[in-house]
Design a protein around this motif. Structure first.
Motif, mmCIF file in Angstrom:
data_model
loop_
_atom_site.group_PDB
_atom_site.id
_atom_site.type_symbol
_atom_site.label_atom_id
_atom_site.label_comp_id
_atom_site.label_asym_id
_atom_site.label_seq_id
_atom_site.Cartn_x
_atom_site.Cartn_y
_atom_site.Cartn_z
ATOM 1 N N ILE A 104 42.463 35.198 37.765
ATOM 2 C CA ILE A 104 42.873 35.740 39.058
ATOM 3 C C ILE A 104 41.693 36.261 39.866
ATOM 4 N N TYR A 105 40.597 36.561 39.195
ATOM 5 C CA TYR A 105 39.449 37.101 39.917
ATOM 6 C C TYR A 105 38.344 36.088 40.084
ATOM 7 N N LEU A 106 38.670 35.031 40.787
ATOM 8 C CA LEU A 106 37.659 34.098 41.264
ATOM 9 C C LEU A 106 37.157 34.653 42.591
ATOM 10 N N GLY A 107 37.587 35.827 42.902
ATOM 11 C CA GLY A 107 37.398 36.468 44.197
ATOM 12 C C GLY A 107 38.795 36.670 44.746
ATOM 13 N N CYS A 108 39.113 37.868 45.109
ATOM 14 C CA CYS A 108 40.471 38.208 45.543
ATOM 15 C C CYS A 108 40.945 37.279 46.660
ATOM 16 N N ASP A 109 40.118 37.080 47.668
ATOM 17 C CA ASP A 109 40.526 36.221 48.791
ATOM 18 C C ASP A 109 40.763 34.794 48.340
ATOM 19 N N VAL A 110 39.923 34.316 47.423
ATOM 20 C CA VAL A 110 40.062 32.949 46.917
ATOM 21 C C VAL A 110 41.392 32.794 46.190
ATOM 22 N N SER A 111 41.730 33.744 45.340
ATOM 23 C CA SER A 111 42.994 33.674 44.605
ATOM 24 C C SER A 111 44.175 33.670 45.565
ATOM 25 N N ILE A 112 44.122 34.539 46.556
ATOM 26 C CA ILE A 112 45.220 34.622 47.531
ATOM 27 C C ILE A 112 45.341 33.322 48.323
ATOM 28 N N GLN A 113 44.212 32.733 48.705
ATOM 29 C CA GLN A 113 44.253 31.456 49.426
ATOM 30 C C GLN A 113 44.920 30.381 48.582
ATOM 31 N N LEU A 114 44.557 30.336 47.297
ATOM 32 C CA LEU A 114 45.150 29.337 46.408
ATOM 33 C C LEU A 114 46.645 29.596 46.256
ATOM 34 N N PHE A 115 47.042 30.844 46.040
ATOM 35 C CA PHE A 115 48.457 31.175 45.922
ATOM 36 C C PHE A 115 49.216 30.749 47.170
ATOM 37 N N LEU B 169 48.216 44.281 35.304
ATOM 38 C CA LEU B 169 48.898 43.908 36.542
ATOM 39 C C LEU B 169 48.912 45.078 37.529
ATOM 40 N N GLN B 170 49.111 46.287 37.024
ATOM 41 C CA GLN B 170 49.191 47.456 37.889
ATOM 42 C C GLN B 170 47.859 47.772 38.581
ATOM 43 N N SER B 171 46.749 47.355 37.997
ATOM 44 C CA SER B 171 45.448 47.684 38.595
ATOM 45 C C SER B 171 44.914 46.576 39.506
ATOM 46 N N LEU B 172 45.674 45.517 39.684
ATOM 47 C CA LEU B 172 45.238 44.423 40.546
ATOM 48 C C LEU B 172 45.387 44.792 42.016
ATOM 49 N N ASP B 173 44.707 44.043 42.859
ATOM 50 C CA ASP B 173 44.830 44.188 44.300
ATOM 51 C C ASP B 173 46.315 44.122 44.666
ATOM 52 N N PRO B 174 46.796 45.030 45.533
ATOM 53 C CA PRO B 174 48.229 45.060 45.892
ATOM 54 C C PRO B 174 48.766 43.733 46.432
ATOM 55 N N THR B 175 47.951 42.992 47.153
ATOM 56 C CA THR B 175 48.405 41.699 47.677
ATOM 57 C C THR B 175 48.670 40.727 46.542
ATOM 58 N N ILE B 176 47.794 40.733 45.546
ATOM 59 C CA ILE B 176 47.986 39.850 44.391
ATOM 60 C C ILE B 176 49.195 40.319 43.584
ATOM 61 N N GLN B 177 49.351 41.621 43.404
ATOM 62 C CA GLN B 177 50.528 42.149 42.692
ATOM 63 C C GLN B 177 51.819 41.675 43.360
ATOM 64 N N THR B 178 51.854 41.765 44.677
ATOM 65 C CA THR B 178 53.044 41.348 45.428
ATOM 66 C C THR B 178 53.328 39.875 45.194
ATOM 67 N N PHE B 179 52.294 39.052 45.260
ATOM 68 C CA PHE B 179 52.487 37.618 45.049
ATOM 69 C C PHE B 179 53.022 37.350 43.652
ATOM 70 N N ILE B 180 52.390 37.950 42.645
ATOM 71 C CA ILE B 180 52.806 37.736 41.258
ATOM 72 C C ILE B 180 54.263 38.156 41.069
ATOM 73 N N ASN B 181 54.623 39.303 41.606
ATOM 74 C CA ASN B 181 56.004 39.782 41.465
ATOM 75 C C ASN B 181 56.995 38.932 42.257
ATOM 76 N N SER B 182 56.614 38.483 43.440
ATOM 77 C CA SER B 182 57.505 37.689 44.287
ATOM 78 C C SER B 182 57.870 36.349 43.660
ATOM 79 N N TYR B 183 56.919 35.755 42.964
ATOM 80 C CA TYR B 183 57.147 34.416 42.409
ATOM 81 C C TYR B 183 57.355 34.427 40.904
ATOM 82 N N SER B 184 57.582 35.601 40.339
ATOM 83 C CA SER B 184 57.818 35.725 38.895
ATOM 84 C C SER B 184 56.732 35.029 38.080
#
Length: 128
Positions: free
Chosen positions: A59-70, A90-105
């Motif tokens: 998940i940490y290829l760079g926060c923005d990179v992960s979000i772009q891929l998601f 999971l709780q210590s991840l960037d909030p945007t990534i947490q939201t994505f992970i939770n939204s898509y199970s």
């Protein structure tokens, strides 16, 4: 009588030893492709998305990179089959990534992990 092909798993992991270890652990049951960087993985994924059964990604290829891929995966595939890997809970991840992970199970596994646990998760989420 045709033989069913193995499910295809794309592994995006910038630690070569871990990426290769995962590939070695699953290649009996899965066709595994390892990418160490986002740009090559992204090109492959978008070209072959319909033939990919699972994505294991650091998940940490760079926060923005992960979000772009998601974001691009969810646009192309309603329910992407992803297991994320990181050295953080999971709780210590960037909030945007947490939201994505939770939204898509999406399943998240924290490093270090036992490869047998990852293989078990993979079998549960992407049966052979």
């Amino acid at each position: 009588m045709g033989i069913n092909p193995k499910p295809t798993v794309v592994i995006i992991e910038d630690e070569p030893c871990l990426g290769d270890g995962i590939k070695f652990s699953i290649e009996k049951d899965y066709t595994a492709l390892v990418f160490e960087d986002y740009s090559n993985a992204n090109r492959y994924i978008h070209k072959h998305l319909t033939t990919i059964d699972m994505i294991l990604m650091d998940i940490y290829l760079g926060c923005d990179v992960s979000i772009q891929l998601f974001d691009s995966l969810t646009i192309q595939k309603e329910n992407p089959n992803i297991i994320t890997l990181s050295a953080h809970s999971l709780q210590s991840l960037d909030p945007t990534i947490q939201t994505f992970i939770n939204s898509y199970s999406i399943t998240h596994i924290e490093k270090p992990f036992d490869l047998s646990d990852l293989v078990q998760l993979l079998h549960k989420n992407c049966p052979v």
